[in-house]
Design an enzyme around this catalytic site. Structure first.
Site, PDB file in Angstrom:
ATOM      1  CG  ASP A   1      41.006  -6.894  50.958  1.00 17.19           C
ATOM      2  OD1 ASP A   1      39.832  -6.849  50.549  1.00 17.19           O
ATOM      3  OD2 ASP A   1      41.918  -6.177  50.516  1.00 17.19           O
TER       4      ASP A   1
ATOM      5  CD1 TRP B   1      48.698 -15.804  52.657  1.00 14.37           C
ATOM      6  CD2 TRP B   1      47.919 -13.876  51.848  1.00 14.37           C
ATOM      7  NE1 TRP B   1      47.790 -16.101  51.666  1.00 14.37           N
ATOM      8  CE2 TRP B   1      47.297 -14.933  51.148  1.00 14.37           C
ATOM      9  CE3 TRP B   1      47.590 -12.563  51.510  1.00 14.37           C
ATOM     10  CZ2 TRP B   1      46.364 -14.719  50.139  1.00 14.37           C
ATOM     11  CZ3 TRP B   1      46.659 -12.357  50.499  1.00 14.37           C
ATOM     12  CH2 TRP B   1      46.057 -13.416  49.815  1.00 14.37           C
TER      13      TRP B   1
ATOM     14  CD  GLU C   1      68.042 -16.007  39.830  1.00  9.99           C
ATOM     15  OE1 GLU C   1      67.115 -16.625  40.397  1.00  9.99           O
ATOM     16  OE2 GLU C   1      69.113 -15.733  40.408  1.00  9.99           O
ATOM     17  CG  LEU C   2      61.243 -19.869  36.170  1.00 11.35           C
ATOM     18  CD1 LEU C   2      61.957 -20.284  34.883  1.00 11.35           C
ATOM     19  CD2 LEU C   2      60.675 -21.106  36.865  1.00 11.35           C
TER      20      LEU C   2
ATOM     21  CD  GLU D   1      38.334 -17.586  42.108  1.00 11.83           C
ATOM     22  OE1 GLU D   1      38.249 -18.316  43.106  1.00 11.83           O
ATOM     23  OE2 GLU D   1      38.075 -17.967  40.966  1.00 11.83           O
TER      24      GLU D   1
ATOM     25  CG  HIS E   1      44.301 -14.733  38.910  1.00 12.72           C
ATOM     26  ND1 HIS E   1      42.997 -14.856  39.318  1.00 12.72           N
ATOM     27  CD2 HIS E   1      45.036 -14.488  40.020  1.00 12.72           C
ATOM     28  CE1 HIS E   1      42.960 -14.713  40.637  1.00 12.72           C
ATOM     29  NE2 HIS E   1      44.168 -14.484  41.079  1.00 12.72           N
TER      30      HIS E   1
ATOM     31  CB  SER F   1      45.557  -3.250  44.011  1.00 10.83           C
ATOM     32  OG  SER F   1      45.166  -4.483  43.482  1.00 10.83           O
TER      33      SER F   1
ATOM     34  CE  LYS G   1      44.059 -18.880  48.487  1.00  4.65           C
ATOM     35  NZ  LYS G   1      45.048 -17.829  48.357  1.00  4.65           N
TER      36      LYS G   1
END
Ligand code: GLN
Ligand code: ZN
Length: 757
Positions: free
Chosen positions: A600, A562, A16-17, A667, A696, A434, A114
């Site tokens: 990746d 991940w 919801e946030l 990055e 980002h 992407s 991170k």
């Protein structure tokens, strides 16, 4: 024994946030409405913890974006470029988190990094010489009072002084040591305020204590707390550590005037040994992290009871806790409606972990623990053998030998061959894979998944998106194209779905950064490739253009990092099983005419053990070979790219070169391309595309800005080794900013190219 947790997920059971924040960013709801959603989530989470039997419930674990950023705002460590915008408090905060581009100005976001060895990202506080650290914020106090109003006296949670100063980036000549007095004064003030509000416990999170500490670090830590702790004003202070053990400072930690010490008995390899060999200080409370805050498997009560049995010999007051904040696991199994119970019964998400803590408390306080129903049920679960064994895969992994990990010919030879056959211009431009996952893409996937859209219609929709994407890239003038990854919801889940051995959840969202969440798949059994995973999309995309089309895969280390990993076989074994499957896909792509393949490894750096002494054996010794195995079978003229999301790999730069890819993109823009010096010093061999702009953030980088980045790159890296690309994939962005950004990128590369000739 009491129970507590270090922190609870803050996004809400159904994110919801996230949805409210994104609406707020788009101007669709007001700040008051956003605040209302936040309040509802907080109230719900507090009640849930109370009803689940948590005795000491945390507050201030909530955040609109990130807890470190909250602490920077709490302590006045906010760069002037954000405050000078003249925005509201909330918008100033979001400007620092996401950057701001509008009528009040144009500023980039703070750097993002991170969070230790997790896939969560925090905002890096910036401290310059003029910074005045002092208590200016009120959020922890407001949230404490809010909870108190609903009848719960919470344990406020704040990033500790040492960790805060260690995480900050110092922009001037001053260092952490120069801010000790002010920081200690601010934290003392915090304690005073909480004392006034009636708090019993205050938790200072000090995960930096589990890293390798130098003598200076230990001095910094002790000098801070020697100044802070005399000002406890009756509040009990908990030093909470997690993500490892505190072997470098255990003695100092025990000697300081903390009232509680929180240790991680899950990831802390030496935690138990430290307590056993040094004892635990009399009169203090041991917060024992025994329920895994990072993985989703049910706790094994028998093992936990063994640890607690040992601990009881040394500590008379123990609080049962999690190994780290539950931020790193999904909220609740209650919303997993589709997953079969034969799997689900092995899972515990955040809400279920609360119950586990309560059950452990009940078992341990029973006269006959092993006879309790909870214990017996748990034993039965852990004694049931799990499905998913694949002996063929296990045999293949067992047979791998050194030469399977070596690609021939060597890098230099391949570089020559590839320069010739691709004949790309200087500073070739490309993207990371992407393209924006616009509303139509998400809607089509949803419709397909709920059977409202047929497979054929879904596939032709994806083809249409690919065709548009290829046309767009040709129009923009990029040199190496991508198909856009529209068929993927997520770079790991997509592959997991095509691999045997994986299982999927519906709602197991975990916060990655800000409003971004990921839904890690679960490694359940042995992994193998069930079918080709990407070939048809890449081949279709290549058929639309003469330019090289990159095949796009996720590497074994990232897929594993991940996912929620198994705990019954080693990570190495799982990584090699996945490597076998991805290698099959690489060879399939090559056989189908794809000449550039990007594998990746976005998350390679992420699980690097926090302590240097563990790097090789626990990680690099299998992670790098797993990647090498994926591409060691391709022809010399097939170009292998890799991508990493994280530029902080200075310390493992040689290992990264040793992955033996032909090109790496990573990055870099948020860290001001600081990695370039490291590449230069180490004579980095692999061709590189340090990201020239930050994806980002929604701001559009100017052509000049990108040219400046290219110039900076050129000064350190031979021009013929350089690629020009954004920082990362564009899927979270909209077309509105993506198209102009990429146009500026291509034009900047062309100008740089012309100037170079
Ligand atoms: N190829 C992926 C993409 O572009 C890489 C994403 C990532 O590094 N996180 O989305
Ligand atoms: Zn990335």
């Amino acid at each position: 024994m009491n129970t507590t947790i270090i922190g609870y997920p803050r996004i809400g059971d159904l994110r919801e946030l996230k949805f409210a924040s994104e609406k707020y960013f788009r101007g669709e709801i007001s700040a008051a409405e956003l605040e209302n959603t936040a309040k509802t989530i907080r109230r719900y989470d507090l009640e849930l913890q109370k009803n689940s039997g948590i005795d000491i419930i945390p507050s201030n674990d909530f955040s609109f974006y990130d807890g470190v950023l909250d602490t920077a705002f709490l302590l006045n460590a906010v760069p002037e470029r954000y405050t000078a915008l003249g925005l509201s408090k909330l918008d100033t905060y979001f400007a620092a988190a996401r950057g701001y581009q509008g009528d009040k100005g144009d500023v980039k976001a703070l750097a993002m990094k991170k969070w230790y060895n997790t896939n969560y990202h925090y905002m890096v506080p910036e401290i310059d010489d003029a910074a005045e650290i002092r208590l200016t914020g009120t959020k922890p106090f407001d949230l404490f009072s809010e909870a108190l109003e609903s009848g719960i006296k919470t344990k406020p949670v704040i990033i500790g002084a040492y960790t805060f100063l260690k995480l900050a980036r110092y922009k001037g000549n001053k260092t952490a040591a120069d801010f000790v007095n002010d920081t200690a004064a601010a934290y003392s003030e915090i304690l005073k305020k909480f004392s006034g509000l009636g708090a019993e416990w205050v938790q200072f999170d000090e995960p930096s204590l589990v890293k390798d500490m130098t003598a200076d670090d230990i001095a910094l830590f002790t000098s801070l707390y020697e100044k802070i702790l005399p000002n406890k004003s009756g509040v009990k202070v908990l030093a909470q550590t997690y993500f490892g053990d505190v072997r470098d400072c255990y003695k100092q930690l025990c000697a300081l005037d903390f009232d509680g010490i929180g240790l991680d008995f899950v990831e802390g390899k030496k935690a138990l040994e430290l307590v056993k060999s040094n004892g635990f200080p009399v009169g203090k409370t041991l917060f024992a992290g025994v329920v895994n805050g990072k993985n989703i498997w049910r706790n094994h009560y028998a093992a936990t009871l063994n640890i607690l049995g040992e601990l009881k010999k040394y500590a008379s007051d123990i609080v049962l806790s999690t190994s780290c904040s539950l931020l790193h696991v999904p909220c609740t199994l209650a919303n997993e409606t589709k997953l079969d119970d034969s799997y689900k019964k092995h899972f515990a998400y955040a809400a279920e972990k609360l119950t586990e803590l309560a059950e452990i408390r009940k078992i341990i306080s029973s006269d006959s623990p092993l006879d309790t129903a909870e214990y017996i049920r748990n034993q039965e679960l852990h004694n049931t053998p799990r499905s998913g064994r694949n002996d063929a895969v296990r045999a293949k992994v067992a047979k791998l030998t050194a030469k399977d990990f070596v690609r021939v010919p060597d890098f230099a030879e391949r570089e020559k061959i590839q320069k010739k056959c691709f004949d790309l211009p200087l500073f070739p431009t490309t993207t990371i894979g992407s393209f924006p996952q616009t509303a139509d893409v998400k809607a089509a996937r949803k419709a397909f998944r709920s059977n409202e859209l047929s497979a054929a219609d879904y596939e032709s929709f994806i083809e249409k998106k690919i065709a548009e994407c290829v046309a767009l890239q040709e129009e923009i003038g990029l040199d190496v194209l991508v198909h856009g990854e529209f068929e993927r919801n997520d770079m790991v889940e997509y592959f997991g779905e095509c691999l045997d051995g994986y299982i999927f959840t519906e709602k197991a969202w975990v916060q990655s950064y800000g409003t971004r969440c990921v839904k890690p798949p679960v490694v359940w059994g042995d992994i193998s490739r069930a079918k080709p995973m990407t070939v048809r999309w890449s081949v279709y995309a290549q058929s639309l253009t003469k330019k090289p089309m990159k095949g796009m895969l996720t590497g074994p280390v990232t897929i594993l990092n991940w996912s929620f990993p198994r705990e019954d076989i080693s990570l190495k074994e799982s990584a090699l099983q996945i490597a076998l499957a991805i290698r099959e896909e690489v060879l399939d792509l090559e056989a189908n005419g794809i000449r550039i393949i990007q594998v990746d490894e976005a998350a390679l750096r992420e699980k690097l053990p926090l302590r240097k002494s563990d790097w090789r054996e626990d990680y690099l010794d299998w992670a790098i070979p797993a990647f090498r195995y994926v591409h060691s079978g391709v022809k010399p003229e097939t170009q292998i790219h890799t991508h990493m999301c994280y530029s902080e790999f200075a310390d493992i730069i040689r290992d990264i070169d040793d992955m033996d890819a032909d090109v790496i993109t990573f990055e870099a823009s948020r860290s001001d391309l600081t990695i370039l010096d490291v590449l230069k010093e180490n004579n980095f061999r692999t061709e590189v595309g340090p990201g020239v702009y930050d994806i980002h953030s929604p701001r559009v980088p100017s052509k000049e800005e990108i040219k400046a980045a290219i110039s900076k790159m050129k000064e350190r890296i031979p021009a013929e080794k350089l690629w020009v690309n954004p920082d990362c994939g564009l899927k979270t962005r909209g077309n509105a900013e993506t198209v102009p950004s990429l146009k500026n990128l291509v034009n900047a590369a062309i100008e740089a190219r012309n100037e170079n000739c």
